[in-house]
Design a protein around this motif. Structure first.
Motif, PDB file in Angstrom:
ATOM      1  N   TYR A 100       2.753  -1.374   1.286  1.00 42.49           N
ATOM      2  CA  TYR A 100       2.029  -1.745   0.072  1.00 42.49           C
ATOM      3  C   TYR A 100       0.584  -1.256   0.122  1.00 42.49           C
ATOM      4  CZ  TYR A 100      -1.227  -4.076  -2.854  1.00 42.49           C
ATOM      5  OH  TYR A 100      -2.290  -4.263  -3.704  1.00 42.49           O
ATOM      6  N   VAL A 101      -0.110  -1.528   1.232  1.00 41.88           N
ATOM      7  CA  VAL A 101      -1.518  -1.137   1.355  1.00 41.88           C
ATOM      8  C   VAL A 101      -1.671   0.373   1.192  1.00 41.88           C
ATOM      9  CG1 VAL A 101      -3.403  -0.907   3.017  1.00 41.88           C
ATOM     10  CG2 VAL A 101      -2.302  -3.117   2.697  1.00 41.88           C
ATOM     11  N   LEU A 102      -0.780   1.139   1.831  1.00 42.18           N
ATOM     12  CA  LEU A 102      -0.850   2.595   1.723  1.00 42.18           C
ATOM     13  C   LEU A 102      -0.555   3.056   0.290  1.00 42.18           C
ATOM     14  CD1 LEU A 102       1.000   3.512   5.045  1.00 42.18           C
ATOM     15  CD2 LEU A 102      -1.452   3.680   4.603  1.00 42.18           C
ATOM     16  N   ALA A 103       0.436   2.411  -0.331  1.00 46.21           N
ATOM     17  CA  ALA A 103       0.797   2.767  -1.716  1.00 46.21           C
ATOM     18  C   ALA A 103      -0.325   2.401  -2.683  1.00 46.21           C
ATOM     19  CB  ALA A 103       2.091   2.072  -2.111  1.00 46.21           C
ATOM     20  N   ARG A 104      -0.970   1.290  -2.436  1.00 49.38           N
ATOM     21  CA  ARG A 104      -2.087   0.855  -3.283  1.00 49.38           C
ATOM     22  C   ARG A 104      -3.250   1.837  -3.181  1.00 49.38           C
ATOM     23  NH1 ARG A 104      -4.324  -2.261  -7.448  1.00 49.38           N
ATOM     24  NH2 ARG A 104      -6.525  -2.546  -7.000  1.00 49.38           N
ATOM     25  N   ASP A 105      -3.635   2.156  -1.958  1.00 46.82           N
ATOM     26  CA  ASP A 105      -4.814   2.993  -1.756  1.00 46.82           C
ATOM     27  C   ASP A 105      -4.603   4.428  -2.209  1.00 46.82           C
ATOM     28  OD1 ASP A 105      -5.888   0.702  -0.745  1.00 46.82           O
ATOM     29  OD2 ASP A 105      -5.904   1.337   1.349  1.00 46.82           O
ATOM     30  N   GLN A 106      -3.365   4.904  -2.132  1.00 42.79           N
ATOM     31  CA  GLN A 106      -3.100   6.292  -2.504  1.00 42.79           C
ATOM     32  C   GLN A 106      -2.646   6.443  -3.953  1.00 42.79           C
ATOM     33  OE1 GLN A 106      -3.650   8.932  -0.595  1.00 42.79           O
ATOM     34  NE2 GLN A 106      -2.845  10.471  -2.012  1.00 42.79           N
ATOM     35  N   TYR A 107      -1.831   5.502  -4.430  1.00 47.23           N
ATOM     36  CA  TYR A 107      -1.185   5.677  -5.731  1.00 47.23           C
ATOM     37  C   TYR A 107      -1.538   4.607  -6.766  1.00 47.23           C
ATOM     38  CZ  TYR A 107       1.815   8.920  -3.123  1.00 47.23           C
ATOM     39  OH  TYR A 107       2.282   9.944  -2.345  1.00 47.23           O
TER      40      TYR A 107
END
Length: 305
Positions: A100-107
């Motif tokens: 989630y954190v990676l998806a939030r920060d990137q997308y």
């Protein structure tokens, strides 16, 4: 030969036209209809076939509750779910904290709900070992073999490595050999079957991933034990892709929360990921995960590795 080549090219052109026509039809159809259902993806943290069955049951309940149509899938990896949400081909993703954190920060993916288990919104990474190995502490695993879950699993990898680092060791040098088993139940199986000396799994207030195989391995709780656990982790998410209409987000969130309170729904969400409820969530709830990911140097491009 020319005729065969012409026929092959014609076939490809017709197939492409058909696919483009289907895609355009789906794009123009209203989201949440039979022609353009809401795509909901589950991360493969447990047995895929069981997740598909439970997920489809939950999707049917959501259709009845919201009046929307859903297409439920279990992609091959955590990375696949994140990538699909970034590309807009998945609308709702059941993401564990790190993805989630990676998806939030990137997308720009938005967290909608946090899951609740045993009346708690946090869980841990448990390090397990067999009881007949003499391994009773994390230090006893130094130089041994070990199984993580998915490389971007929050409890199956990230927080286990953070635990090792906080204990004064280098997680990249601590074990003699490491494997990535994928799902949590596969880690349990690897430890139980003596394929590895220890493994990282998710653990809650009163239960953990070992219970997912207890029906088939009756003595798994007796033959394995928890030897260490990480600091607390915020529970997994139900998240929405960037740009998903607010009204649909609201209907999905309200629908899931209502379903989880019904007799039939409680069984469905428990079967899915051992969930007994949901609460509304915000991005800052996952700042601690973001900090651990930064410490461990986790970046989005590592998702597919």
């Amino acid at each position: 030969m020319c005729r065969r080549l012409y026929a092959a090219v014609l076939t490809l052109v017709l197939a492409s036209a058909a696919l483009n026509g289907c895609a355009k039809k789906q794009q123009t159809a209203e989201l949440g209809t039979e022609a353009n259902p809401i795509k909901m993806a589950l991360v493969p943290s447990l047995d895929t076939q069981k997740l598909v069955k439970s997920g489809e049951m939950l999707g049917e309940m959501l259709e009845r509750e919201t009046g929307l149509k859903f297409d439920v899938s279990v992609p091959v990896s955590y990375a696949a779910v994140v990538a699909a949400m970034g590309a807009g081909t998945v609308d709702v993703g059941w993401l564990s904290p790190l993805p989630y954190v990676l998806a939030r920060d990137q997308y720009g993916v938005e967290v909608v709900l946090t899951t609740v288990r045993d009346n708690s919104t946090v869980y841990w990474s448990f390090i397990i070992a067999r009881t007949d190995t003499g391994i009773s502490t994390l230090a006893d695993l130094k130089g041994k073999t070990f199984a993580y879950g998915d490389p971007v699993s929050t409890s199956g990898c990230l927080y286990a490595k953070d635990l090792i680092r906080r204990s004064g060791y280098d997680p990249d040098k601590f074990f003699s050999q490491v494997q990535y088993a994928g799902a949590h139940d596969k880690v349990v199986m690897a430890v139980y079957n003596k394929q590895v000396d220890g493994g990282a799994i998710y653990g809650g207030v009163v239960s953990d991933a070992r219970e997912k195989v207890a029906d088939t391995i009756k003595d798994v709780m007796d033959k394995t034990r928890v030897v260490s656990k990480s600091m607390s982790i915020p529970n997994d998410t139900v998240s929405a892709r960037k740009g998903l209409p607010p009204e649909i987000v609201r209907k999905v969130a309200d629908g899931l929360m209502k379903i989880a309170k019904s007799d039939e729904g409680r069984i469905a969400v428990m079967d899915l990921y051992g969930i007994d409820g949901f609460v509304k969530a915000k991005d800052s709830d996952y700042d601690s995960v973001r900090q651990v990911a930064q410490t461990e140097g986790i970046k989005l491009e590592q998702l597919g590795k």
